[in-house]
Design a protein around this motif. Structure first.
Motif, PDB file in Angstrom:
ATOM      1  N   UNK C   1      43.261  47.458  64.052  1.00  0.00           N
ATOM      2  CA  UNK C   1      44.362  46.269  63.276  1.00  0.00           C
ATOM      3  C   UNK C   1      44.263  46.187  61.910  1.00  0.00           C
ATOM      4  N   UNK C   2      43.065  45.988  61.357  1.00  0.00           N
ATOM      5  CA  UNK C   2      42.906  45.996  60.009  1.00  0.00           C
ATOM      6  C   UNK C   2      42.971  47.391  59.317  1.00  0.00           C
ATOM      7  N   UNK C   3      43.735  47.572  58.448  1.00  0.00           N
ATOM      8  CA  UNK C   3      43.330  49.029  57.484  1.00  0.00           C
ATOM      9  C   UNK C   3      43.347  48.645  56.178  1.00  0.00           C
ATOM     10  N   UNK C   4      42.084  49.207  55.600  1.00  0.00           N
ATOM     11  CA  UNK C   4      41.909  49.178  54.393  1.00  0.00           C
ATOM     12  C   UNK C   4      41.892  50.463  53.558  1.00  0.00           C
ATOM     13  N   UNK C   5      42.813  50.873  52.493  1.00  0.00           N
ATOM     14  CA  UNK C   5      43.097  52.220  52.146  1.00  0.00           C
ATOM     15  C   UNK C   5      42.770  52.141  50.729  1.00  0.00           C
ATOM     16  N   UNK C   6      41.883  52.873  50.364  1.00  0.00           N
ATOM     17  CA  UNK C   6      41.631  53.059  48.745  1.00  0.00           C
ATOM     18  C   UNK C   6      41.557  51.978  48.020  1.00  0.00           C
ATOM     19  N   UNK C   7      40.816  50.925  48.419  1.00  0.00           N
ATOM     20  CA  UNK C   7      40.943  49.487  47.714  1.00  0.00           C
ATOM     21  C   UNK C   7      40.316  49.683  46.301  1.00  0.00           C
ATOM     22  N   UNK C   8      40.331  49.471  45.356  1.00  0.00           N
ATOM     23  CA  UNK C   8      39.512  49.502  44.057  1.00  0.00           C
ATOM     24  C   UNK C   8      39.787  47.935  43.475  1.00  0.00           C
ATOM     25  N   UNK C   9      38.786  47.604  42.662  1.00  0.00           N
ATOM     26  CA  UNK C   9      38.701  46.282  42.154  1.00  0.00           C
ATOM     27  C   UNK C   9      37.730  46.417  40.995  1.00  0.00           C
ATOM     28  N   UNK C  10      38.207  45.629  39.905  1.00  0.00           N
ATOM     29  CA  UNK C  10      36.928  45.621  38.707  1.00  0.00           C
ATOM     30  C   UNK C  10      37.011  44.130  38.057  1.00  0.00           C
ATOM     31  N   UNK C  11      35.836  43.762  37.708  1.00  0.00           N
ATOM     32  CA  UNK C  11      35.939  42.603  36.634  1.00  0.00           C
ATOM     33  C   UNK C  11      35.649  43.195  35.400  1.00  0.00           C
ATOM     34  N   UNK C  12      36.778  42.978  34.899  1.00  0.00           N
ATOM     35  CA  UNK C  12      36.878  43.485  33.323  1.00  0.00           C
ATOM     36  C   UNK C  12      36.613  45.131  33.592  1.00  0.00           C
ATOM     37  N   UNK C  13      35.663  45.272  32.832  1.00  0.00           N
ATOM     38  CA  UNK C  13      35.433  46.882  32.633  1.00  0.00           C
ATOM     39  C   UNK C  13      34.558  47.535  33.776  1.00  0.00           C
ATOM     40  N   UNK C  14      34.022  46.382  34.641  1.00  0.00           N
ATOM     41  CA  UNK C  14      32.917  46.678  35.614  1.00  0.00           C
ATOM     42  C   UNK C  14      33.700  46.897  36.764  1.00  0.00           C
ATOM     43  N   UNK C  15      33.640  48.258  37.344  1.00  0.00           N
ATOM     44  CA  UNK C  15      34.179  48.787  38.535  1.00  0.00           C
ATOM     45  C   UNK C  15      33.453  48.113  39.678  1.00  0.00           C
ATOM     46  N   UNK C  16      34.070  47.429  40.776  1.00  0.00           N
ATOM     47  CA  UNK C  16      32.919  46.827  41.729  1.00  0.00           C
ATOM     48  C   UNK C  16      33.460  47.559  42.945  1.00  0.00           C
ATOM     49  N   UNK C  17      34.669  47.653  43.360  1.00  0.00           N
ATOM     50  CA  UNK C  17      35.116  48.489  44.389  1.00  0.00           C
ATOM     51  C   UNK C  17      35.751  49.837  43.976  1.00  0.00           C
ATOM     52  N   UNK C  61      47.890  44.636  61.374  1.00  0.00           N
ATOM     53  CA  UNK C  61      48.969  45.411  62.210  1.00  0.00           C
ATOM     54  C   UNK C  61      49.960  45.842  61.466  1.00  0.00           C
ATOM     55  N   UNK C  62      49.876  46.618  60.513  1.00  0.00           N
ATOM     56  CA  UNK C  62      50.929  47.200  59.913  1.00  0.00           C
ATOM     57  C   UNK C  62      51.672  46.206  58.680  1.00  0.00           C
ATOM     58  N   UNK C  63      51.281  44.785  58.616  1.00  0.00           N
ATOM     59  CA  UNK C  63      52.033  44.315  57.572  1.00  0.00           C
ATOM     60  C   UNK C  63      51.009  44.502  56.095  1.00  0.00           C
ATOM     61  N   UNK C  64      52.082  44.558  55.189  1.00  0.00           N
ATOM     62  CA  UNK C  64      51.351  44.879  53.921  1.00  0.00           C
ATOM     63  C   UNK C  64      50.921  43.453  53.392  1.00  0.00           C
ATOM     64  N   UNK C  65      49.734  43.434  52.874  1.00  0.00           N
ATOM     65  CA  UNK C  65      49.205  42.025  52.419  1.00  0.00           C
ATOM     66  C   UNK C  65      49.475  41.848  50.817  1.00  0.00           C
ATOM     67  N   UNK C  66      50.019  42.953  50.044  1.00  0.00           N
ATOM     68  CA  UNK C  66      50.007  42.866  48.550  1.00  0.00           C
ATOM     69  C   UNK C  66      50.897  41.819  47.998  1.00  0.00           C
ATOM     70  N   UNK C  67      51.781  41.297  48.795  1.00  0.00           N
ATOM     71  CA  UNK C  67      52.688  40.204  48.412  1.00  0.00           C
ATOM     72  C   UNK C  67      51.981  38.586  48.813  1.00  0.00           C
TER      73      UNK C  67
END
Ligand SMILES: Nc1ncnc2c1ncn2[C@@H]1O[C@H](COP(=O)(O)OP(=O)(O)O)[C@@H](O)[C@H]1O
Ligand SMILES: [Mg+2]
Lengths: 287, 370, 232
Positions: C1-17, C61-67
């Motif tokens: 039901x939950x899909x996480x696809x190529x998720x990236x995250x950074x605090x400033x310059x520090x890449x965390x995901x 379940x297919x719904x995009x969270x980005x908004x």
């Protein structure tokens, strides 16, 4: 004995108004983590609105609460949405500058709209009093105190008992956790600012019949509200209420038994003593 | 050559609070100056008025005076309004050897510094209480007084003057309380007054606090022989119009429209017609001061020393009564302006003292609030 | 039901995901393990929209969270029980639970009964301020508060952190019990052994990257996992 009673009762009645202004400031701080240095100017707007309603529509200042509070509430909501919301997470000093600047805009705006002349709301009861066992109780202050108590009770019930009120408190305690409860924290900020502004407006309407109105009147209220809130504990609404009453009574007692000129010195001395003994304020937590 | 000189307008400088917190009073004074220019013209004296705004600030006033002297080469200067500005401007005028006529600032010290070039038309603040106590002594036999005053320069020096005069007149001062402006609650102070039960209550305050003091006196049921207002707030029409609390209050003032000084009544009416407002003593002092300066400067053809001498030796009689700049009691070049006492009756000011200028009989003692 | 696809995250310059992908199926318990500072908490905060990713996509379940904003995610049945419990310290146990049902008022009474049945100790403490509870009780309150919102998927961030072994055991049993009611669970833990035991599948996160994935029990046998987490 009568003098003591006169001083305590008189102080209590004036302190009620400080309590309202302080409660609004504290609520805003709790939720937004911003000290609203324009709080006194919101009181000033409440006073001018009351004056307009009284002068042109002959509406009693106490009745005008039902107009002043919603109008200030909407103004507070709008100010939060348009200005403070954008500043969320900005440096504290920038937020301080923003609210101070807002205060300046409001007082200068009032000067352009109303000139710097003193305005009075002179009702038939502006200088009337009840005699109660030898103590003269100002009639308008007594009425305003009863209304203050009613507003304070309503606020308390709202914050303690309703879902929305609890959501506001939750936002103040832990903004992230509140979001995880499904609470729209930006909406809560708006709501809190709106309520804070409405309380300031209410205070303005309540003192209008016994005070005078001019564009710069807000500054002293901001200062007093700040003292009241820090004394009671930043972010604590009940603390602010308590702080307001204490400041009112201290002013009155020191003017009666020490000297009128030294009453501010007495108030600030008490303030410092309390802060040294309890750095977080009366009902706050020490950081 | 002579004809040319006569035809050219004589330059006179004015320093005034056109902007800033004192602007409302500054405006009254500007009106007074405007009427003086008209009247000088009617006498064949063309005056070119050069106005510098000091916004009520001493530094700015000094800068303005400097400009008027060096840039414009004025014959003499009238102003500034506030005591602080006037004190600063006076020092500089003395150094620059330019005649300075101060129309309405009230601080005693300004003309107590042995200045040769500085003159003042209005009465000084320590005399405010004198005339009130004189009036009270004439109307009744008060034995005691309680003084409540604003803790500003004006309020404090008025209270100090009042205390000294009370001593001389054997009036016992039962208490003196200073307050800072803008306090919503005078009740504790006033209950002290009530407990002391003085014959006279003297308030020295600006308009807003004057109204609060009287409202709260009514609340507490104060009933002295008389409420005395030391000028300022108690002589405004806004105060008078609060009839429930203003009725019967006695106040000292420098000028009223109904006083019997030559031309005062007609001048007041003309002022009201032209500006739509009742003339204040500030306006009257400004008017009279510029009138004097204009005449003297024209006669002396702009010569500073001659103007100074003419001011020092001259004597005038107009809407402010007799004006003469004299040296006495440590003052130099100070007009011994006669203060008046007015009583508010049904929202209007009636001059009740001194007798020779009085238009009505005083109500005495204070009958109590309605 | 939950899909996480190529998720990236950074605090400033520090890449965390760094381009993390994972999935949680309906009814599953999925464990996410990794050393301190690997980025587990950040991943959960990104999924629940407390912070916004630099890139990548989350769908439920297919719904995009980005908004969506964080509070809107709650209404879709994704409930995040955060690290450190984050109960409201100046509110009572009952008030905390009531806030848990902020979006599900109509089910409030029923959910409250269920919560008290699951954690009887909370009923005994219902009038007490959250801040005065013991660590174990606070964790139970945090779980119960999450359940008040009718979750379909629970994100649990280190529910056993700092608790006595006997309480830890109780918490893990409760997690299994919750899962048996049909609620999917994404479990972040340092307690790798117990987590892999109850999880159907698991991911290993190292410096913001998924380095291993597989069935829970199978990973228990993996030599790298054993070396890194199980002290073998
Ligand atoms: N607010 C923050 N600002 C900067 N860096 C942070 C912040 N929060 C976490 N980090 C860093 O992000 C990395 C991942 O942290 P976190 O997600 O909490 O790891 P974990 O939960 O796996 O222990 C760590 O290196 C941590 O130092
Ligand atoms: Mg973590």
């Amino acid at each position: 004995m009568i003098r003591l009673l006169q001083a305590v009762l008189g102080g209590l009645l004036t302190g009620g108004v400080y309590a309202l202004i302080g409660a609004g400031l504290s609520l805003i701080f709790g939720v937004l983590r911003v000290i609203n240095f324009a709080q006194g100017e919101l009181v000033m707007l409440g006073m001018y609105l009351t004056w307009l309603l009284f002068t042109f529509l002959h509406l009693d200042p106490f009745v005008s609460l039902i107009v002043v509070m919603p109008v200030l509430w909407m103004l507070g909501w709008a100010l939060e949405a348009l200005l403070l919301d954008r500043m969320h997470g900005a440096l504290p000093q920038n937020q301080i500058l923003l609210t101070m600047g807002l205060g300046l805009v409001l007082s200068n705006g009032a000067m352009m709209a109303f000139t710097s002349d003193y305005r009075l709301v002179s009702t038939t009861y502006s200088s009337s009093s009840f005699m109660l066992a030898g103590v003269a109780l100002s009639q308008p202050l007594a009425v305003s105190f009863v209304l203050t108590a009613a507003i304070a009770t309503a606020l308390w019930v709202f914050l303690a008992r309703t879902d929305t009120g609890m959501a506001i408190r939750a936002t103040a305690q832990d903004r992230d956790a509140a979001q995880l409860m499904g609470i729209d924290v930006r909406r809560m900020s708006r709501l809190a600012f709106g309520i804070g502004a409405a309380l300031a407006g209410a205070a303005g309407a309540l003192i209008a019949p016994t005070y005078y109105i001019f564009p710069q009147v807000g500054g002293s209220f901001t200062l007093k509200a700040f003292v009241v809130v820090v004394l009671g504990g930043l972010g604590s609404v009940v603390g602010a209420m308590l702080g307001g009453l204490i400041i009112g009574i201290t002013e009155s007692l020191s003017a009666t038994y020490i000297s009128t000129e030294l009453k501010d010195v007495c108030v600030y001395s008490l303030f410092l003593i309390v802060l040294i003994a309890r750095p977080g304020g009366l009902l706050g937590k020490a950081e | 050559m002579l004809a040319l000189l006569l035809a050219a307008a004589i330059k006179i400088g004015v320093i005034n609070s056109v902007t800033g917190p004192e602007a409302p009073i500054g405006e009254n004074m500007s009106h007074g100056y405007a009427l003086a220019v008209e009247d000088l013209k009617a006498k064949g004296i063309e005056v070119e008025l050069i106005t510098e705004d000091d916004a009520g600030k001493p530094q700015t006033a000094m800068g303005g005076l400097e400009k008027l002297v060096t840039r414009d080469g004025v014959a003499g200067i009238v102003g500034p309004y506030t005591s602080a500005s006037s004190n600063a401007a006076a020092r500089l005028a003395e150094r620059s050897k330019i005649p300075l006529l101060i129309p309405a600032a009230s601080k005693d010290e300004i003309t107590k510094q042995k200045y040769k070039w500085v003159f003042r038309t209005s009465a000084v603040v320590s005399w405010y209480a004198q005339v009130l106590f004189d009036a009270a002594a004439k109307f009744g036999k008060p034995k005691s007084v309680f003084i409540v005053h604003e803790n500003t320069d004006f309020g404090t020096s008025a209270a100090r003057g009042a205390t000294e005069i009370a001593k001389q007149m054997k009036l016992e001062v039962l208490g003196t309380e200073a307050y800072s402006a803008g306090s919503p609650d005078f009740r504790p102070t006033l209950s002290k007054v009530k407990a002391a039960n003085p014959d006279l209550v003297l308030f020295v305050s600006y308009v807003a606090d004057a109204i609060l003091l009287m409202r709260q006196s009514r609340e507490l049921g104060l009933k002295p022989m008389a409420f005395l207002g030391g000028g300022a707030g108690f002589t405004t029409s806004q105060f008078a119009s609060e009839k429930t609390i203003s009725e019967g209050v006695l106040s000292s003032t420098q000028w009223t429209e109904d006083v019997s000084w030559p031309g005062a009544g007609a001048w007041g009416a003309r002022y009201k017609k032209k500006f739509g407002k009742t003339a204040t003593y500030h306006a009257a002092c400004a008017y009279e001061s510029l009138l004097i300066m204009g005449e003297v400067a024209a006669k002396a053809a702009g010569d500073h020393e001659k103007i100074r001498a003419a001011l020092h030796d001259g004597q005038w009689n107009g809407i402010l009564g007799e004006v003469k700049f004299a040296d006495f009691d440590g003052f130099t070049n100070q007009n011994k302006h006669q203060m008046l006492v007015v009583q508010i009756k049904n929202g209007d000011f009636v001059t009740v003292f001194p007798e020779e200028f009085a238009k009505g009989k005083a109500v005495w003692p204070f009958p109590g609030f309605k | 039901m939950l899909r996480v696809e190529s998720l990236s995250f950074a605090y400033g310059d520090a890449q965390v995901l760094d381009s993390v992908s994972l999935e949680v199926g309906k009814g599953e318990i999925v464990a996410l393990v990794g050393a301190n500072g690997a980025g587990k908490t950040t991943l959960l905060r990104t999924v629940s929209r407390l912070v916004k990713p630099v890139s990548g996509k989350v769908t439920l379940d297919g719904e995009d969270f980005s908004r969506l904003r964080a509070h809107e995610v709650v209404r879709r049945g994704l409930i995040h029980v955060p690290e450190g419990r984050r109960i409201f310290p100046e509110m009572t146990v009952r008030e905390n639970l009531r806030l848990g049902s902020f979006t599900t008022r109509t089910d409030r009474e029923r959910n409250l009964e269920k919560a008290f049945a699951l954690f009887p100790v909370l009923l005994a403490r219902e009038g007490q301020l959250g801040g005065t509870l013991s660590g174990g009780e606070q964790q139970m309150l945090a779980l119960a508060r999450g359940l008040m919102a009718n979750p379909r998927l629970l994100l649990l961030d280190e529910p056993s952190l700092g608790l006595a072994p006997i309480i830890v055991k109780q918490i893990f049993e409760t997690i299994v019990a919750i899962n048996q009611q049909g609620i999917s669970i994404l479990l972040v833990e340092q307690n790798v052994y117990q987590s892999l035991h109850i999880a159907q599948r698991a991911y290993v996160l190292e410096r913001g990257r998924v380095v291993l994935q597989g069935e829970g029990k199978a990973l228990l046998e993996n030599p790298d996992v054993k070396k890194a987490f199980l002290g073998a």
